[in-house]
Design a protein around this motif. Structure first.
Motif, mmCIF file in Angstrom:
data_model
loop_
_atom_site.group_PDB
_atom_site.id
_atom_site.type_symbol
_atom_site.label_atom_id
_atom_site.label_comp_id
_atom_site.label_asym_id
_atom_site.label_seq_id
_atom_site.Cartn_x
_atom_site.Cartn_y
_atom_site.Cartn_z
ATOM 1 N N ILE A 1 0.837 -1.202 0.000
ATOM 2 C CA ILE A 1 0.000 0.000 0.000
ATOM 3 C C ILE A 1 0.876 1.258 0.000
ATOM 4 O O ILE A 1 1.985 1.244 0.533
ATOM 5 C CB ILE A 1 -0.951 -0.001 1.219
ATOM 6 C CG1 ILE A 1 -2.020 1.079 1.080
ATOM 7 C CG2 ILE A 1 -0.188 0.158 2.512
ATOM 8 C CD1 ILE A 1 -3.129 0.977 2.111
ATOM 9 N N LYS A 2 0.358 2.292 -0.615
ATOM 10 C CA LYS A 2 1.010 3.597 -0.593
ATOM 11 C C LYS A 2 0.033 4.570 0.057
ATOM 12 O O LYS A 2 -1.126 4.635 -0.328
ATOM 13 C CB LYS A 2 1.341 4.071 -2.004
ATOM 14 C CG LYS A 2 2.347 3.182 -2.702
ATOM 15 C CD LYS A 2 2.574 3.664 -4.122
ATOM 16 C CE LYS A 2 3.358 2.745 -4.976
ATOM 17 N NZ LYS A 2 4.602 2.276 -4.616
ATOM 18 N N ILE A 3 0.485 5.292 1.065
ATOM 19 C CA ILE A 3 -0.373 6.221 1.789
ATOM 20 C C ILE A 3 0.070 7.644 1.472
ATOM 21 O O ILE A 3 1.220 8.016 1.716
ATOM 22 C CB ILE A 3 -0.309 5.961 3.302
ATOM 23 C CG1 ILE A 3 -0.774 4.535 3.599
ATOM 24 C CG2 ILE A 3 -1.128 6.996 4.059
ATOM 25 C CD1 ILE A 3 -0.586 4.105 5.020
ATOM 26 N N TYR A 4 -0.863 8.421 0.926
ATOM 27 C CA TYR A 4 -0.591 9.819 0.588
ATOM 28 C C TYR A 4 -1.069 10.703 1.732
ATOM 29 O O TYR A 4 -2.088 10.418 2.353
ATOM 30 C CB TYR A 4 -1.325 10.206 -0.697
ATOM 31 C CG TYR A 4 -0.741 9.541 -1.913
ATOM 32 C CD1 TYR A 4 0.242 10.170 -2.658
ATOM 33 C CD2 TYR A 4 -1.169 8.284 -2.297
ATOM 34 C CE1 TYR A 4 0.791 9.554 -3.770
ATOM 35 C CE2 TYR A 4 -0.628 7.657 -3.403
ATOM 36 C CZ TYR A 4 0.353 8.293 -4.131
ATOM 37 O OH TYR A 4 0.897 7.676 -5.231
ATOM 38 N N ARG A 5 -0.320 11.782 1.986
ATOM 39 C CA ARG A 5 -0.724 12.715 3.031
ATOM 40 C C ARG A 5 -0.333 14.135 2.648
ATOM 41 O O ARG A 5 0.674 14.363 1.981
ATOM 42 C CB ARG A 5 -0.103 12.330 4.366
ATOM 43 C CG ARG A 5 1.421 12.340 4.347
ATOM 44 C CD ARG A 5 1.979 11.886 5.664
ATOM 45 N NE ARG A 5 3.434 11.844 5.592
ATOM 46 C CZ ARG A 5 4.196 11.553 6.602
ATOM 47 N NH1 ARG A 5 3.658 11.263 7.771
ATOM 48 N NH2 ARG A 5 5.503 11.539 6.482
#
Length: 86
Positions: free
Chosen positions: A58-62
């Motif tokens: 998973i890649k989490i953008y913030r």
């Protein structure tokens, strides 16, 4: 308590990056952009407004500016169809 990471971006200064090609203001302390789609563009490292944490699956953008997600999403959200609101 509210913790924010990043810079305060006054609207009057229009600090946001162009979409294509993005510039250094688009990405937090990296040498390539981390947009959720399209190719990665080389940029100069800078305290931009979007960061991504990469895990195996998973890649989490913030958002990385005072205002967080509101800054990187531009106040845009997808509204559900009318019949789903009831």
């Amino acid at each position: 308590m509210l913790l924010e990471q990043g810079r305060r971006c006054p609207i009057a200064q229009m600090p946001f990056s162009r979409f294509i090609p993005p510039d250094r203001r688009s990405t937090w302390l990296r040498t390539k952009t981390v947009m959720p789609f399209g190719p990665a563009f080389p940029i100069t490292k800078y305290t931009g407004v979007l960061d991504r944490i990469d895990y195996d699956n998973i890649k989490i953008y913030r958002g990385t500016a005072v205002g967080g997600g509101s800054i990187v999403y531009g106040g845009i959200s997808v509204a559900p169809p009318e019949n789903r609101l009831r």
